[in-house]
Design a protein around this motif. Structure first.
Motif, PDB file in Angstrom:
ATOM      1  N   HIS A  83      56.674  12.431  80.611  1.00 31.37           N
ATOM      2  CA  HIS A  83      55.257  12.665  80.861  1.00 31.37           C
ATOM      3  C   HIS A  83      54.964  12.434  82.328  1.00 31.37           C
ATOM      4  O   HIS A  83      55.332  11.404  82.901  1.00 31.37           O
ATOM      5  N   VAL A  84      54.326  13.424  82.943  1.00 27.36           N
ATOM      6  CA  VAL A  84      53.867  13.328  84.329  1.00 27.36           C
ATOM      7  C   VAL A  84      52.377  13.666  84.335  1.00 27.36           C
ATOM      8  O   VAL A  84      51.981  14.696  83.773  1.00 27.36           O
ATOM      9  N   PRO A  85      51.521  12.842  84.925  1.00 22.43           N
ATOM     10  CA  PRO A  85      50.096  13.192  84.981  1.00 22.43           C
ATOM     11  C   PRO A  85      49.877  14.534  85.662  1.00 22.43           C
ATOM     12  O   PRO A  85      50.561  14.864  86.647  1.00 22.43           O
ATOM     13  N   ALA A  86      48.943  15.313  85.151  1.00 16.41           N
ATOM     14  CA  ALA A  86      48.703  16.647  85.711  1.00 16.41           C
ATOM     15  C   ALA A  86      48.369  16.586  87.189  1.00 16.41           C
ATOM     16  O   ALA A  86      48.764  17.474  87.961  1.00 16.41           O
ATOM     17  N   ALA A  87      47.678  15.550  87.615  1.00 20.50           N
ATOM     18  CA  ALA A  87      47.307  15.435  89.029  1.00 20.50           C
ATOM     19  C   ALA A  87      48.515  15.287  89.936  1.00 20.50           C
ATOM     20  O   ALA A  87      48.431  15.577  91.142  1.00 20.50           O
ATOM     21  N   ALA A  88      49.637  14.839  89.367  1.00 24.69           N
ATOM     22  CA  ALA A  88      50.846  14.644  90.172  1.00 24.69           C
ATOM     23  C   ALA A  88      51.738  15.878  90.234  1.00 24.69           C
ATOM     24  O   ALA A  88      52.739  15.876  90.962  1.00 24.69           O
ATOM     25  N   LEU A  89      51.392  16.932  89.501  1.00 24.47           N
ATOM     26  CA  LEU A  89      52.276  18.099  89.449  1.00 24.47           C
ATOM     27  C   LEU A  89      52.487  18.760  90.815  1.00 24.47           C
ATOM     28  O   LEU A  89      53.621  19.138  91.132  1.00 24.47           O
ATOM     29  N   PRO A  90      51.453  18.961  91.648  1.00 28.18           N
ATOM     30  CA  PRO A  90      51.715  19.576  92.956  1.00 28.18           C
ATOM     31  C   PRO A  90      52.750  18.806  93.779  1.00 28.18           C
ATOM     32  O   PRO A  90      53.635  19.417  94.391  1.00 28.18           O
ATOM     33  N   ALA A  91      52.654  17.480  93.764  1.00 26.24           N
ATOM     34  CA  ALA A  91      53.623  16.688  94.517  1.00 26.24           C
ATOM     35  C   ALA A  91      55.008  16.789  93.888  1.00 26.24           C
ATOM     36  O   ALA A  91      56.018  16.914  94.601  1.00 26.24           O
ATOM     37  N   LEU A  92      55.084  16.771  92.557  1.00 24.67           N
ATOM     38  CA  LEU A  92      56.373  16.895  91.884  1.00 24.67           C
ATOM     39  C   LEU A  92      57.036  18.228  92.211  1.00 24.67           C
ATOM     40  O   LEU A  92      58.225  18.274  92.550  1.00 24.67           O
ATOM     41  N   LEU A  93      56.269  19.307  92.156  1.00 23.60           N
ATOM     42  CA  LEU A  93      56.834  20.631  92.436  1.00 23.60           C
ATOM     43  C   LEU A  93      57.310  20.728  93.873  1.00 23.60           C
ATOM     44  O   LEU A  93      58.365  21.319  94.157  1.00 23.60           O
ATOM     45  N   ALA A  94      56.567  20.144  94.801  1.00 24.83           N
ATOM     46  CA  ALA A  94      56.988  20.166  96.202  1.00 24.83           C
ATOM     47  C   ALA A  94      58.234  19.317  96.404  1.00 24.83           C
ATOM     48  O   ALA A  94      59.160  19.709  97.129  1.00 24.83           O
ATOM     49  N   ASP A  95      58.288  18.167  95.753  1.00 24.46           N
ATOM     50  CA  ASP A  95      59.431  17.274  95.918  1.00 24.46           C
ATOM     51  C   ASP A  95      60.721  17.888  95.399  1.00 24.46           C
ATOM     52  O   ASP A  95      61.809  17.599  95.919  1.00 24.46           O
ATOM     53  N   LEU A  96      60.622  18.727  94.360  1.00 20.20           N
ATOM     54  CA  LEU A  96      61.836  19.332  93.809  1.00 20.20           C
ATOM     55  C   LEU A  96      62.523  20.265  94.789  1.00 20.20           C
ATOM     56  O   LEU A  96      63.717  20.546  94.652  1.00 20.20           O
ATOM     57  N   ALA A  97      61.797  20.744  95.786  1.00 19.43           N
ATOM     58  CA  ALA A  97      62.413  21.585  96.811  1.00 19.43           C
ATOM     59  C   ALA A  97      63.281  20.776  97.754  1.00 19.43           C
ATOM     60  O   ALA A  97      64.164  21.330  98.421  1.00 19.43           O
ATOM     61  N   ALA A  98      63.039  19.455  97.809  1.00 20.27           N
ATOM     62  CA  ALA A  98      63.728  18.636  98.805  1.00 20.27           C
ATOM     63  C   ALA A  98      64.717  17.644  98.213  1.00 20.27           C
ATOM     64  O   ALA A  98      65.690  17.274  98.879  1.00 20.27           O
ATOM     65  N   ASP A  99      64.482  17.201  96.973  1.00 22.60           N
ATOM     66  CA  ASP A  99      65.251  16.081  96.442  1.00 22.60           C
ATOM     67  C   ASP A  99      65.836  16.388  95.068  1.00 22.60           C
ATOM     68  O   ASP A  99      65.334  17.254  94.354  1.00 22.60           O
ATOM     69  N   PRO A 100      66.872  15.629  94.670  1.00 20.44           N
ATOM     70  CA  PRO A 100      67.439  15.798  93.332  1.00 20.44           C
ATOM     71  C   PRO A 100      66.418  15.479  92.246  1.00 20.44           C
ATOM     72  O   PRO A 100      65.502  14.670  92.443  1.00 20.44           O
ATOM     73  N   VAL A 101      66.583  16.116  91.095  1.00 20.67           N
ATOM     74  CA  VAL A 101      65.638  15.949  89.993  1.00 20.67           C
ATOM     75  C   VAL A 101      65.492  14.482  89.611  1.00 20.67           C
ATOM     76  O   VAL A 101      64.379  13.998  89.381  1.00 20.67           O
ATOM     77  N   ARG A 102      66.603  13.767  89.555  1.00 16.47           N
ATOM     78  CA  ARG A 102      66.555  12.371  89.141  1.00 16.47           C
ATOM     79  C   ARG A 102      65.621  11.554  90.031  1.00 16.47           C
ATOM     80  O   ARG A 102      64.815  10.753  89.562  1.00 16.47           O
ATOM     81  N   ASP A 103      65.713  11.770  91.339  1.00 10.19           N
ATOM     82  CA  ASP A 103      64.873  11.026  92.278  1.00 10.19           C
ATOM     83  C   ASP A 103      63.397  11.410  92.137  1.00 10.19           C
ATOM     84  O   ASP A 103      62.505  10.564  92.213  1.00 10.19           O
ATOM     85  N   VAL A 104      63.147  12.691  91.913  1.00  8.34           N
ATOM     86  CA  VAL A 104      61.770  13.163  91.785  1.00  8.34           C
ATOM     87  C   VAL A 104      61.133  12.595  90.513  1.00  8.34           C
ATOM     88  O   VAL A 104      59.983  12.150  90.518  1.00  8.34           O
TER      89      VAL A 104
END
Length: 365
Positions: free
Chosen positions: A186-207
């Motif tokens: 579960h990830v809060p909807a408000a955090a989705l933009p940051a999560l999607l951006a982070d996936l471009a830079a970091d491994p899934v586990r870290d994100v």
């Protein structure tokens, strides 16, 4: 085609490939061309070392995907064409490819995720729900049967929770999706933009470590005291009787829901989920679902259900047969009959994995 109007937006950024279902006015309902675009992108990225993670999202604010284009499916059924069969063949192959994908496949299951939307997300290796998620396999309400590997996923849910969701078509939120094995985090909807951006830079586990939070409380676990014993019955008739006599208000509501569903779809769904539990890997279940889907295409309830729920919206389907008692065991068995060597869907299990290993048991990279 005007830029930005493609039905699936395909792009790469950093280490990630992003797929966005892009029919927001239709709640991103899947069409055959969309399935082909998704399959081609996944195939290309599997061999591309620059793409380390695949991310699936839906355009708009309402949800990831409301399912397949059931208007087109019903039109194919009315006309007796092969278009629906061809769509399902491509779609189920895509579902299997997602389940066996060699790289992390992150599905953002925000908002409405139903039917075919579960097929393109629920088999992924990283499935993210939000507090806005409403995840369901509502097929019995249109005279159809859960497909896209839905009977596989629901058949593996704890106790009889999956059978309850398959027969009633009830939607679940994040906590209940986690309980039933339909989502992983579960990830809060408000955090989705940051999560999607982070996936471009970091491994899934870290994100995930940065953004995953506890889900809001669910409902299903507290209802298992009536769900498990009621849905353990041998027949839909007995399930309904147990629900009616149990005494829990929610059990009575479930019985009322079943009374409005297609009797044929209910009986075939019960058999499909129970058979799926014994079939083993996802590929075998998808092959079974293909037989069942083609049988539903020939049955009058599918066209009638789509008419009542989607086209005319009178919510008064006239099912044929109209009662559970009129649906015989032979009627149910016919839905699982072999199609013949030239018609069957045949999906090989993952290479070197004849036992049908489920990739979701492996941690994301």
């Amino acid at each position: 085609m005007t830029p930005g109007t493609e039905p699936v937006l395909v792009r790469t950024e950093g280490r990630a490939g992003y797929l966005t279902l892009n029919r927001p006015t239709a709640l991103n309902a899947l069409t055959h061309p969309m399935v082909d675009i998704l399959a081609a992108a996944l195939d290309a990225w599997a061999a591309d070392p620059a793409v380390e993670t695949v991310v699936l999202t839906g355009a708009g604010e309402r949800g990831l995907c409301a399912g397949g284009d059931i208007r087109a499916i019903a039109a194919s059924a009315r006309a007796g064409t092969e278009e629906a069969a061809a769509f399902w063949r491509a779609e189920y192959r895509l579902n299997a490819a997602i389940a066996r994908y060699p790289k992390p496949y992150v599905a953002v299951m925000d908002g409405i995720v139903m039917g075919g939307g579960v097929g393109v997300s629920g088999h992924g290796s990283v499935r993210i729900a939000t507090e806005r998620s409403r995840i369901a396999m509502p097929e019995t309400g249109i005279g159809f049967v859960p497909d896209v590997g839905g009977t596989y996923l629901l058949g593996r849910a704890p106790g009889e929770l999956g059978l309850h969701l398959a027969l009633t078509g009830a939607p679940v939120g994040a906590a209940d999706a986690l309980l039933c094995g339909l989502a992983d985090h579960h990830v809060p909807a408000a955090a989705l933009p940051a999560l999607l951006a982070d996936l471009a830079a970091d491994p899934v586990r870290d994100v995930l470590a940065r953004h995953v939070r506890p889900a809001p409380p669910g409902e299903l676990d507290a209802h298992r005291e009536w769900i498990d014993p009621c849905y353990a019955a041998d027949t839909v008739e007995e399930i309904t009787e147990r629900l009616l006599t149990h005494g829990a208000p929610a059990a009575g509501q479930a019985a009322a829901t079943l009374a409005a569903r297609s009797p044929t779809a209910l009986k075939v769904t019960l058999a499909a989920v129970r058979r799926a539990r014994r079939l083993g890997p996802l590929e075998r279940v998808l092959e079974q679902e293909y037989r069942v889907s083609l049988a539903a295409l020939r049955h009058p309830d599918l066209v009638e259900g789509v008419r009542a729920q989607v086209i005319d919206k009178d919510r008064q389907p006239r099912w044929r047969p109209a009662t559970l008692a009129e649906v015989s065991e032979d009627d149910v068995r016919r839905s699982f009959a072999p199609l013949g060597p030239d018609r069957e869907l045949r999906l090989p299990p993952a290479a070197g994995d004849p036992a049908g290993h489920d990739p979701r048991t492996s941690p994301p990279a």
